[in-house]
Design a protein around this motif. Structure first.
Motif, short mmCIF file in Angstrom:
data_model
loop_
_atom_site.label_atom_id
_atom_site.label_comp_id
_atom_site.label_asym_id
_atom_site.label_seq_id
_atom_site.Cartn_x
_atom_site.Cartn_y
_atom_site.Cartn_z
N ALA A 1 -5.94 -6.98 4.72
CA ALA A 1 -5.14 -6.05 5.52
C ALA A 1 -5.01 -4.70 4.83
O ALA A 1 -5.03 -3.65 5.49
N MET A 2 -4.90 -4.70 3.52
CA MET A 2 -4.82 -3.43 2.78
C MET A 2 -6.13 -2.66 2.90
O MET A 2 -6.13 -1.43 3.04
N ILE A 3 -7.24 -3.37 2.85
CA ILE A 3 -8.54 -2.71 3.04
C ILE A 3 -8.61 -2.07 4.43
O ILE A 3 -9.05 -0.93 4.58
N LYS B 1 0.84 -1.19 0.00
CA LYS B 1 0.00 0.00 0.00
C LYS B 1 0.88 1.25 0.00
O LYS B 1 1.80 1.35 0.80
N PRO B 2 0.58 2.19 -0.88
CA PRO B 2 1.38 3.42 -0.92
C PRO B 2 1.13 4.30 0.31
O PRO B 2 0.07 4.24 0.92
N GLY C 1 -2.43 -7.64 10.53
CA GLY C 1 -2.33 -8.87 9.76
C GLY C 1 -3.36 -9.91 10.17
O GLY C 1 -3.97 -10.57 9.32
N ILE C 2 -3.59 -10.06 11.46
CA ILE C 2 -4.57 -11.03 11.93
C ILE C 2 -5.98 -10.61 11.52
O ILE C 2 -6.76 -11.42 11.01
N ALA C 3 -6.30 -9.34 11.71
CA ALA C 3 -7.62 -8.84 11.30
C ALA C 3 -7.78 -8.90 9.78
O ALA C 3 -8.86 -9.22 9.27
N GLY C 4 -6.71 -8.62 9.06
CA GLY C 4 -6.75 -8.71 7.60
C GLY C 4 -7.00 -10.12 7.13
O GLY C 4 -7.68 -10.34 6.12
#
Length: 81
Positions: A66-68, A19-20, A34-37
């Motif tokens: 995770a990006m969302i 992600k930028p 990471g876990i939630a993603g």
């Protein structure tokens, strides 16, 4: 439990690298991201009718999730690119 933390950290790092923009969060928030993603990505995969239970598809959908969450975090904290 330890495996979940390791996978969460890897997924969080990958999402932050792809992600930028600069996201200033520590390693604990990266693991939580990471876990939630992974949960969000698994939900998206199930919604699309795909199986993301393990392997590369799990990793891909976890990073997407995770990006969302990173975009939502950016909106909630008011950060601009």
């Amino acid at each position: 439990m330890i495996w979940t933390l390791i996978v969460g950290f890897v997924v969080g790092l990958l999402a932050r690298m792809i992600k930028p923009g600069a996201d200033s969060m520590g390693w604990i928030l990266t693991i939580i991201l990471g876990i939630a993603g992974a949960y969000v990505g698994t939900f998206i995969a199930n919604f699309l009718g795909m199986n993301a239970a393990s392997g590369m598809s799990y990793l891909i959908f976890s990073v997407i999730g995770a990006m969302i969450l990173l975009f939502v975090y950016e909106i909630l904290t008011g950060k601009r690119r």
